[in-house]
Write a protein that holds these residues in place. Structure first.
Motif, PDB file in Angstrom:
ATOM      1  N   SER A  90      58.341  39.289  31.775  1.00  0.00           N
ATOM      2  CA  SER A  90      57.630  40.343  32.685  1.00  0.00           C
ATOM      3  C   SER A  90      56.419  40.715  31.594  1.00  0.00           C
ATOM      4  O   SER A  90      55.547  41.645  32.110  1.00  0.00           O
ATOM      5  CB  SER A  90      58.363  41.664  33.182  1.00  0.00           C
TER       6      SER A  90
ATOM      7  N   SER B 231      37.717  53.609  40.748  1.00  0.00           N
ATOM      8  CA  SER B 231      38.646  54.736  41.000  1.00  0.00           C
ATOM      9  C   SER B 231      38.372  55.520  42.109  1.00  0.00           C
ATOM     10  O   SER B 231      39.068  56.109  42.891  1.00  0.00           O
ATOM     11  CB  SER B 231      38.883  55.406  39.687  1.00  0.00           C
TER      12      SER B 231
ATOM     13  N   ARG C  89      34.072  41.462  38.745  1.00  0.00           N
ATOM     14  CA  ARG C  89      35.437  41.023  38.757  1.00  0.00           C
ATOM     15  C   ARG C  89      35.601  40.422  37.342  1.00  0.00           C
ATOM     16  O   ARG C  89      36.693  40.353  37.166  1.00  0.00           O
ATOM     17  CB  ARG C  89      35.478  39.758  39.949  1.00  0.00           C
TER      18      ARG C  89
ATOM     19  N   SER D  43      38.753  41.913  35.186  1.00  0.00           N
ATOM     20  CA  SER D  43      39.744  40.817  34.569  1.00  0.00           C
ATOM     21  C   SER D  43      39.959  41.067  33.123  1.00  0.00           C
ATOM     22  O   SER D  43      41.141  41.265  32.778  1.00  0.00           O
ATOM     23  CB  SER D  43      39.479  39.601  34.904  1.00  0.00           C
TER      24      SER D  43
ATOM     25  N   MET E 149      41.637  44.597  32.429  1.00  0.00           N
ATOM     26  CA  MET E 149      43.225  44.626  32.792  1.00  0.00           C
ATOM     27  C   MET E 149      43.774  43.884  31.683  1.00  0.00           C
ATOM     28  O   MET E 149      45.011  44.294  31.205  1.00  0.00           O
ATOM     29  CB  MET E 149      43.318  44.004  33.991  1.00  0.00           C
TER      30      MET E 149
ATOM     31  N   ALA F 138      47.289  45.643  31.703  1.00  0.00           N
ATOM     32  CA  ALA F 138      47.416  46.168  33.002  1.00  0.00           C
ATOM     33  C   ALA F 138      47.758  45.160  34.089  1.00  0.00           C
ATOM     34  O   ALA F 138      47.529  44.224  33.957  1.00  0.00           O
ATOM     35  CB  ALA F 138      46.398  47.098  33.844  1.00  0.00           C
ATOM     36  N   ARG F 139      48.821  45.478  34.812  1.00  0.00           N
ATOM     37  CA  ARG F 139      49.282  44.422  35.901  1.00  0.00           C
ATOM     38  C   ARG F 139      48.471  44.484  37.082  1.00  0.00           C
ATOM     39  O   ARG F 139      48.545  43.604  38.091  1.00  0.00           O
ATOM     40  CB  ARG F 139      50.700  44.369  36.049  1.00  0.00           C
ATOM     41  N   SER F 140      47.579  45.675  37.484  1.00  0.00           N
ATOM     42  CA  SER F 140      46.876  45.718  38.592  1.00  0.00           C
ATOM     43  C   SER F 140      45.809  46.530  38.378  1.00  0.00           C
ATOM     44  O   SER F 140      45.743  47.355  37.207  1.00  0.00           O
ATOM     45  CB  SER F 140      47.775  46.224  39.644  1.00  0.00           C
ATOM     46  N   ARG F 141      44.574  46.624  39.283  1.00  0.00           N
ATOM     47  CA  ARG F 141      43.698  47.626  38.982  1.00  0.00           C
ATOM     48  C   ARG F 141      43.815  49.016  39.019  1.00  0.00           C
ATOM     49  O   ARG F 141      43.422  49.686  38.241  1.00  0.00           O
ATOM     50  CB  ARG F 141      42.621  47.331  39.714  1.00  0.00           C
ATOM     51  N   PHE F 142      44.882  49.281  39.808  1.00  0.00           N
ATOM     52  CA  PHE F 142      45.429  50.426  39.661  1.00  0.00           C
ATOM     53  C   PHE F 142      46.042  51.092  38.595  1.00  0.00           C
ATOM     54  O   PHE F 142      45.835  52.374  38.008  1.00  0.00           O
ATOM     55  CB  PHE F 142      46.519  50.693  40.903  1.00  0.00           C
ATOM     56  N   GLN F 143      46.782  50.131  37.989  1.00  0.00           N
ATOM     57  CA  GLN F 143      47.562  50.451  36.737  1.00  0.00           C
ATOM     58  C   GLN F 143      46.538  50.460  35.438  1.00  0.00           C
ATOM     59  O   GLN F 143      46.506  51.309  34.562  1.00  0.00           O
ATOM     60  CB  GLN F 143      48.368  49.425  36.347  1.00  0.00           C
TER      61      GLN F 143
END
Length: 245
Positions: free
Chosen positions: A163, A190, A210, A214, A217, A222-227
């Motif tokens: 992970s 955000s 984009r 990338s 992240m 980060a695993r996502s944009r939110f993270q």
């Protein structure tokens, strides 16, 4: 995991010749302590693989979790390295640069939000763990060949490794934090902007937006944009100026 050591000799105060790796264990399988040089000597015996995990909670000069010249020498000899650090290592320029150099040399470097322990395992047979010093002095290194100890560390590592997010040299920041343009982009996204509207506001293409996201992240692990937004905010790098215009 709590390990009791009967006697502790601070690693930086020991000036005697380090024990040969074959004598790293006392009678009855009891761990003994090693200096920095002793850790180097033990790592130099690696013939197959080395696992390194670091919490970044100890001293940067601590004998466990630091990156060494012998690691690069081992990689040149064909020893496989897997290295696990917390995500925040990506945004610490000095450390990130050393991790990037290790990745270039052939090591597999990954990060996760939190690493549970500091440890180094050599050839799946010997584990090195930090030991606590007394009276506030730095501790040394406890070396274990006990299969139960080594296998527990390896199993924990293997559970986390899939992970974890890979770190490459291109993910390493040139300076601390994010660039001003990256911070502006994160602030816009955000605030609810789409890639298209953020591109217009910043005067760049959607493809560039984009590509920048990338890169952000990857840099933050980060695993996502939110993270990525959460990590940037926690680091104090998220600005609101562009989104409030």
């Amino acid at each position: 995991m709590t390990i009791q050591i009967e006697s502790t000799v601070p690693h930086r105060y020991v000036r005697s010749r380090p024990p040969h790796p074959s004598t790293a264990m006392g009678r009855g399988g009891q761990p003994v302590l090693s200096t920095h040089a002793g850790v180097d000597a033990t790592l130099a015996t690696a013939s197959r693989d080395v696992l390194i995990t670091s919490t970044l909670r100890g001293s940067p000069e601590g004998p466990i979790g630091m990156l060494r010249r012998v690691d690069h020498e081992n990689l040149r000899r064909g020893v496989r390295y897997r290295v696990l650090f917390p995500d925040r290592a990506r945004t610490l320029p000095g450390l990130a640069s050393r991790l990037g150099a290790l990745a270039i040399a052939g090591a597999e470097v990954r990060t996760v939000p939190e690493v549970p322990m500091d440890a180094t395992v050599v050839d799946g047979a010997l584990a090195m763990l930090p030991s606590d010093g007394r009276d506030g002095r730095p501790g040394g290194v406890a070396m274990f060949r006990l299969p139960s100890v080594v296998s527990t560390i390896v199993e924990l590592f293997e559970r986390i490794w899939p992970s974890a997010v890979s770190l490459t040299a291109s993910d390493v920041p040139e300076g601390a934090g994010l660039t001003e343009r990256e911070r502006e982009l994160l602030a816009l996204l955000s605030a609810g902007c789409t890639d298209e509207s953020a591109a217009v506001r910043l005067g760049i293409s959607v493809r560039t937006v984009r590509r920048m996201m990338s890169a952000i992240m990857n840099r933050l692990g980060a695993r996502s944009r939110f993270q990525a937004g959460i990590k940037a905010a926690e680091g104090g790098w998220l600005v609101t100026g562009p989104a409030q215009r």
